[in-house]
Design an enzyme around this catalytic site. Sequence first.
Site, mmCIF file in Angstrom:
data_model
loop_
_atom_site.group_PDB
_atom_site.id
_atom_site.type_symbol
_atom_site.label_atom_id
_atom_site.label_comp_id
_atom_site.label_asym_id
_atom_site.label_seq_id
_atom_site.Cartn_x
_atom_site.Cartn_y
_atom_site.Cartn_z
ATOM 1 N N TYR A 52 1.113 -1.526 0.085
ATOM 2 C CA TYR A 52 0.149 0.466 -0.127
ATOM 3 C C TYR A 52 1.304 1.669 0.148
ATOM 4 O O TYR A 52 1.786 1.095 0.641
ATOM 5 C CB TYR A 52 -0.582 0.184 0.905
ATOM 6 C CG TYR A 52 -2.289 -0.888 0.826
ATOM 7 C CD1 TYR A 52 -2.426 -1.521 -0.106
ATOM 8 C CD2 TYR A 52 -2.994 -1.045 2.101
ATOM 9 C CE1 TYR A 52 -3.578 -2.540 -0.854
ATOM 10 C CE2 TYR A 52 -3.853 -1.760 1.992
ATOM 11 C CZ TYR A 52 -3.374 -3.242 1.090
ATOM 12 O OH TYR A 52 -4.919 -3.845 0.837
ATOM 13 N N GLY A 220 -18.977 -1.588 -7.389
ATOM 14 C CA GLY A 220 -19.388 -2.485 -8.153
ATOM 15 C C GLY A 220 -18.592 -3.406 -8.723
ATOM 16 O O GLY A 220 -17.552 -4.164 -7.849
#
Length: 307
Positions: A52, A220
């Site tokens: 990250y 989504g």
Amino acid sequence: MRTVALGSSDLLVPAIALGCMRIKHLEDARIRELISTALDEGVTMFDHADIYGGDHACEERFGTALGWSASEREQVILQSKCGIREGYYDASAEHIVASVDESLRALRTDYLDILLLHRPDALMEPDEVAEAFDTLTASGKVRAFGVSNHSRGQMELLRASVAQPLVANQLQLSLAHAPVIAEGVALNMAHAQSVDRSGGILDYCRMTSTTVQAWSPMRGPGWEGPFLGDRDRFPGLNDVVDRLAAEYQVSPEAIGTAWITRHPARIQVVLGTTSPERLRRSAPGADLVLTRPQWYELFRSAGHIVP
């Protein structure tokens, strides 16, 4: 906030964890505000990864901005992941141990509560993973272990060599992206939804006391953006979400959270937001229990079939 047992470990974790993937460019004050908001909402678990921000950068920002004392550190749960490198995956014992050492340095702590293997490494030697886990356990640097994005077969292969329980599997899951749930609902139907792509990973995790952690819980399908508020792609879903939000007097984010936490697998939601307000709006969903008809109405409105 409601807590859940993390797999077969003795750790009780909040139903929501805060993912720290996007904090690299936040100022110290904004990181402290975000973490303070999380703690106020009962979110005491923070999810990291060596990749990250690139080369432990987000872990470094977290550790630098907070500068927790040993007693403050004891009040939270820190999870990190390792194994993704530039262009390849690496589950070698050498990399796992070295990555943990760097994570501890960056986070300014002596131990991780949980370490996950971030992605399946096709060249993984299970005995090497076992060696690394034994070394990290003996040194006290890691207290519990798990995986991320792993299949049933990959977990069983690891379990054949690793002595420690695998307490978690972090999987992509949201109301709009729920193949690990939807494929079982459509079993034996001539429909694309019935295709078993996960090997029954959700049921397997339940049977083996492995906590599923849902990443990208508001996204989504695939890598598409958030479904909440997107009436071009998900008009019907947003209609139902907004109606239920008004009924329960919560935000749409809370409904998105509640749909996941309603599942009997006791799934833990990993929110990746850097917005304190969005965190506050999502948190009530952890304690909101949708009715069975409401859960299925949301499921259908997201485009999943109920034969």
